[in-house]
Design an enzyme around this catalytic site. Sequence first.
Site, mmCIF file in Angstrom:
data_model
loop_
_atom_site.group_PDB
_atom_site.id
_atom_site.type_symbol
_atom_site.label_atom_id
_atom_site.label_comp_id
_atom_site.label_asym_id
_atom_site.label_seq_id
_atom_site.Cartn_x
_atom_site.Cartn_y
_atom_site.Cartn_z
ATOM 1 N N GLU A 133 30.603 52.444 34.250
ATOM 2 C CA GLU A 133 31.345 53.451 33.499
ATOM 3 C C GLU A 133 32.396 54.139 34.371
ATOM 4 O O GLU A 133 33.493 54.414 33.922
ATOM 5 C CB GLU A 133 30.363 54.497 32.946
ATOM 6 C CG GLU A 133 30.961 55.298 31.820
ATOM 7 C CD GLU A 133 29.983 56.330 31.264
ATOM 8 O OE1 GLU A 133 28.842 56.379 31.750
ATOM 9 O OE2 GLU A 133 30.384 57.071 30.367
ATOM 10 N N ASP A 134 32.049 54.422 35.611
ATOM 11 C CA ASP A 134 32.904 55.309 36.416
ATOM 12 C C ASP A 134 33.646 54.650 37.571
ATOM 13 O O ASP A 134 34.390 55.323 38.279
ATOM 14 C CB ASP A 134 32.054 56.457 37.012
ATOM 15 C CG ASP A 134 31.440 57.343 35.927
ATOM 16 O OD1 ASP A 134 31.988 57.337 34.814
ATOM 17 O OD2 ASP A 134 30.439 58.012 36.208
ATOM 18 N N ASP A 144 17.954 59.846 34.968
ATOM 19 C CA ASP A 144 19.337 60.318 35.095
ATOM 20 C C ASP A 144 19.442 61.757 34.582
ATOM 21 O O ASP A 144 19.972 62.642 35.243
ATOM 22 C CB ASP A 144 20.226 59.370 34.272
ATOM 23 C CG ASP A 144 21.675 59.804 34.218
ATOM 24 O OD1 ASP A 144 22.216 60.177 35.276
ATOM 25 O OD2 ASP A 144 22.266 59.765 33.117
ATOM 26 N N HIS A 185 23.826 61.394 43.554
ATOM 27 C CA HIS A 185 23.201 61.342 42.225
ATOM 28 C C HIS A 185 22.449 60.026 41.958
ATOM 29 O O HIS A 185 21.243 60.057 41.688
ATOM 30 C CB HIS A 185 24.244 61.641 41.146
ATOM 31 C CG HIS A 185 23.801 61.331 39.760
ATOM 32 N ND1 HIS A 185 22.751 61.992 39.151
ATOM 33 C CD2 HIS A 185 24.237 60.417 38.859
ATOM 34 C CE1 HIS A 185 22.595 61.490 37.935
ATOM 35 N NE2 HIS A 185 23.474 60.537 37.736
HETATM 36 MN MN MN Z 1 24.211 59.401 35.910
#
Ligand code: MN
Length: 479
Positions: free
Chosen positions: A60-61, A128, A32
Amino acid sequence: MKDSERVKRAIEVATKAHEGQLRKTGEPYIIHPLAVKKILEEWGMDEDTVIAGILHDTVEDTDLTLNDIKKEFGESVAFLVDGVTKLSNARNGMRDIDTYLPETKDNFLRLMIALGDDIRVLIIKLADRLHNLRTLSALPPDKQKKIAKESLEVFAPLADRLNMGRLRVEMADLAFKYVDPKRYAELKDLIDKHNKSAARSLKKIEEEVGEALKKEKIKFELSGRVKSVYSLHKKLAKHNQNINEIYDLTALRVIVNDITDCYLTLGVIHSLYTPMGGRIKDYIAIPKQNGYQSLHTTVITKDKHVVEFQIRTREMHEYAERGLAASFYYNEQKLTENYKKGKIEHLPTNLLWITELQMTAARLREGKKVDLKKLKLNLFADKIFVYTPKGDIIDLPKGSLPLDFAYRLHSEIGDHVIGVKINGKMSNLNKKLEQGDIVEILTSKNQTPKTSWLDKIITPHARQKLMRAINKNGADGRV
Ligand code: MN
């Protein structure tokens, strides 16, 4: 394109950070961010933006922190990643599909304002979203619908606002397919059938036009334009579903070398075919709000086919397709420099609303009150375009007065206004400017800014400059 060392390093860092994570498609997660990188490169974005695109989901992840990013890739990349993270955080907690949209719209607006400082954050977010839409089939149906609806109502219009035409079309069609699959299939079928049946006559028209242009020694590129499903859907709704009132189902695009050739080409086409009254649009002299430029005309051919022509220069074409991203490409150095200084001065005139956004952001940060409803109106209301005697185009909100124009040119001009000529005739400072006016400001060194001018101004920009001058010089300019 070959990756620079910094870009390579960013890919390494992101790959390691996302290790073990999978997308809903079952692929490794890194697919991604790498796809987002590719989109940003296609749009011609600068290296910092591309790197931020690669890293956009890490904070964030994953365990990676903003500080890590700052240390390795610098402040600008960290700022961009932070902005994208904040944008996606704003959407958390809004799960109910019915209340979700109006809420996000407002929240998004608020956020865009807060992030208006660096419009590149939005460009990364658009890249995105585009990739997420392209791979939406892997998500459960309720999530598909939600993301698709949000894309149609928030992101595609935003792309349009930035004149990113190619993105707008792809996004809207991808999303519409999920929002209303039946209608999408119907219209797609209709367009395909139409294209098939029009193909032969279109070829003939291309040949005729090509020959005529060659005779006039005009260099050109001619290509078909495919109508997007979603824009057809919207147009049909406007015309009571009457397909016979849709005149741009068949469209040809002519790209020529310069503006003179644009008008010559229009003449050539009109001498070949009968133009339809009221369907000639000169968006070169008067660009659309988002800066879009082209000549449009709809003609009826000898075989009674209705064809729309769009005529433009290469540069106008690039700008119509890539919008703000194209300006980054052309002005990359200048823009990056100005971002560092915290200002955007080299945006095309038609995108000055971004500067407005930026000013509002500053107000929000200073804790001053901002009426979002008003702002929305202000940002998205119609603009007028007026001209300097030299022919520079200035965009202003509808209802603007000569002093708004003067302060937009320069505060030195605004502060010393003694009069105004509109379209060559003496006028006064209370006269509302109209679309297409040529405005000449008369100044004198001895003039000083007056408090009474506050009533002759409607833009916040001019008001701010005038207030500053008055405060500096004392009321009515007496020192
Ligand atoms: Mn993304």
